[in-house]
Design a protein around this motif. Sequence first.
Motif, PDB file in Angstrom:
ATOM      1  N   ASN A 204      -1.386  10.724 -17.056  1.00 48.27           N
ATOM      2  CA  ASN A 204      -0.616   9.876 -16.157  1.00 48.27           C
ATOM      3  C   ASN A 204       0.641   9.323 -16.814  1.00 48.27           C
ATOM      4  O   ASN A 204       1.719   9.317 -16.211  1.00 48.27           O
ATOM      5  N   GLN A 208       4.476  10.315 -15.711  1.00 50.44           N
ATOM      6  CA  GLN A 208       5.406   9.253 -15.335  1.00 50.44           C
ATOM      7  C   GLN A 208       6.685   9.334 -16.171  1.00 50.44           C
ATOM      8  O   GLN A 208       7.798   9.174 -15.648  1.00 50.44           O
ATOM      9  N   VAL A 213       9.304   7.929 -13.388  1.00 48.23           N
ATOM     10  CA  VAL A 213       8.677   7.016 -12.421  1.00 48.23           C
ATOM     11  C   VAL A 213       7.685   6.137 -13.184  1.00 48.23           C
ATOM     12  O   VAL A 213       6.497   6.459 -13.278  1.00 48.23           O
ATOM     13  N   PRO A 214       8.137   5.040 -13.773  1.00 46.74           N
ATOM     14  CA  PRO A 214       7.210   4.172 -14.505  1.00 46.74           C
ATOM     15  C   PRO A 214       6.229   3.508 -13.535  1.00 46.74           C
ATOM     16  O   PRO A 214       6.627   2.953 -12.528  1.00 46.74           O
ATOM     17  N   ALA A 215       4.956   3.591 -13.852  1.00 50.05           N
ATOM     18  CA  ALA A 215       3.945   3.025 -12.949  1.00 50.05           C
ATOM     19  C   ALA A 215       2.681   2.662 -13.717  1.00 50.05           C
ATOM     20  O   ALA A 215       1.570   3.033 -13.344  1.00 50.05           O
ATOM     21  N   TYR A 216       2.865   1.951 -14.824  1.00 52.02           N
ATOM     22  CA  TYR A 216       1.714   1.507 -15.587  1.00 52.02           C
ATOM     23  C   TYR A 216       1.859   0.033 -15.908  1.00 52.02           C
ATOM     24  O   TYR A 216       2.928  -0.375 -16.378  1.00 52.02           O
ATOM     25  N   THR A 218      -1.238   0.960 -13.259  1.00 57.90           N
ATOM     26  CA  THR A 218      -1.102   1.597 -11.958  1.00 57.90           C
ATOM     27  C   THR A 218      -1.168   0.557 -10.846  1.00 57.90           C
ATOM     28  O   THR A 218      -2.115  -0.223 -10.771  1.00 57.90           O
ATOM     29  N   TYR A 222      -0.348   3.294  -6.048  1.00 58.49           N
ATOM     30  CA  TYR A 222      -0.021   4.358  -6.996  1.00 58.49           C
ATOM     31  C   TYR A 222      -0.147   5.744  -6.369  1.00 58.49           C
ATOM     32  O   TYR A 222       0.757   6.582  -6.467  1.00 58.49           O
ATOM     33  N   ALA A 226       3.867   6.151  -5.972  1.00 60.95           N
ATOM     34  CA  ALA A 226       4.355   6.706  -7.233  1.00 60.95           C
ATOM     35  C   ALA A 226       3.983   8.178  -7.407  1.00 60.95           C
ATOM     36  O   ALA A 226       4.821   9.006  -7.791  1.00 60.95           O
ATOM     37  N   VAL A 227       2.728   8.527  -7.132  1.00 61.93           N
ATOM     38  CA  VAL A 227       2.275   9.896  -7.387  1.00 61.93           C
ATOM     39  C   VAL A 227       3.041  10.935  -6.566  1.00 61.93           C
ATOM     40  O   VAL A 227       3.462  11.967  -7.116  1.00 61.93           O
ATOM     41  N   ILE A 230       6.264  11.502  -8.310  1.00 61.60           N
ATOM     42  CA  ILE A 230       6.067  12.247  -9.558  1.00 61.60           C
ATOM     43  C   ILE A 230       5.873  13.730  -9.260  1.00 61.60           C
ATOM     44  O   ILE A 230       6.487  14.600  -9.896  1.00 61.60           O
TER      45      ILE A 230
END
Length: 455
Positions: A204, A208, A213-216, A218, A222, A226-227, A230
């Motif tokens: 993951n 990202q 696409v920063p998404a942590y 999550t 998400y 975000a997914v 990505i």
Amino acid sequence: MLSSSAHSLRRLIAAAASLALAVGLAGAAPATAADRGSGDTQPLPGYTIENPPLAPLVVGGKPTVVRQGVHRHAGYIIEVPARWNGDLVMWAHGYRGQENVLTTETPGFGLRQRLLEQGYAWASSSYDRNGFNIRSGVLSTKDLADHFARVVKRPHRTYLTGVSMGGYVTARSLEQYPGYYDGALPMCGVLGDQTLLDFFLDYNLVAQALAGVPAYPTPADYLTNAVPRIQAALGLAGLTPTGPDTTNELGKQLRDITVNRSGGPRPGATAAFAVWKDFLFSISVTSGGDSPAERPGQLSTNLFTRYAPNSPVDVNATVRRVAPENLRQRLLPTLTEVPRIAGRPTAPVLSLHGLGDLFVPFSMEQTYAADVARHGRSRLLVQRAIRSTQHCEFTPAEAGAAWDDLVSWVRAGKRPAGDTVTDRAAVAAADYGCRFSDRAAYAAGVGTRRLYPAC
């Protein structure tokens, strides 16, 4: 977070803890309503137990004796053939999720029938807790083995086998109770312990970083926000195992990194990535309480991980680095909910693992082999690669051959053949995994076998 089998995620079984079904085992007390274990016979608060009656099998013209009940808060099944050879096989089940219903199961891959026909008794515990709780599995399995010795008879030998998280339970049990078990058959097992959680984190965070696409940590959206972005950025959305390669250069970099982190270049790896690419996003989304069993991702880290290939994007410089949220739990050598496996088996171990499994990847075998070698115990380990891609995708022929070879090893001392798992060139060879894979399954087009070239 993990399942015992992606092709057979455990169904919830209807019915309450049951009475035993048969009587008459020579030398053993009849199975009655009172035969519910000498320990606590109620589930822990918040849990219920579903253990529906299991019909005995007829072996050699005589029915088996089935005992079912509750012992130390866990449901159990015990089955003994009329002509028992004196040996016991413990079956360790896989991940049950965070459900509050404890369920039992019979040995898979045709092993129940095979064991009974060969004269073995078997027993299986629901464990006293669900979740990714290896501690519960280790303790409940040992408690049931001890219970078997009281209500049936002390076995001459005790074997241990299981799948996925049950493989984790198996490997840790050998170290927790040295000398208690005589042989072990972990299948698709989490033999690399907490490094499995690192693999999920890697996928993951790298995806990202490559997609920008920063998404942590999550977010709640998400998977829906975000997914998809990505996947679009990497060309993953339309990728299938047998279709055209839709990945762009960034998607290819993610695939190559994932292949390397899951065991290195090997037959079927490209198709396996297409099979698992979406699931590996969903596995990062966790819920539950604060314990590692409820939220195992708190143990994962990539602080010291070096990713390859490192181009066209310099992932090692751009990826987010994450320290373990619960460092103490990760480092403790004791039997925690998600414990370490040192690599000190105390009995012969023969393992099976699918080459394309990315739920519990082939790298688990490599980690375990390295740990065992470091402790000078490689003589006790034989590993076999199977050319399959779904989680725990084995045929009865593959599991049965492994079981028979393990028994011969334990009884006669002759170490069976296996595959090397730590030689990168050997693993990458076009025919790797052919030796122990079921040729008939390939010929019949079973499961994912045709994602691999014919052997």
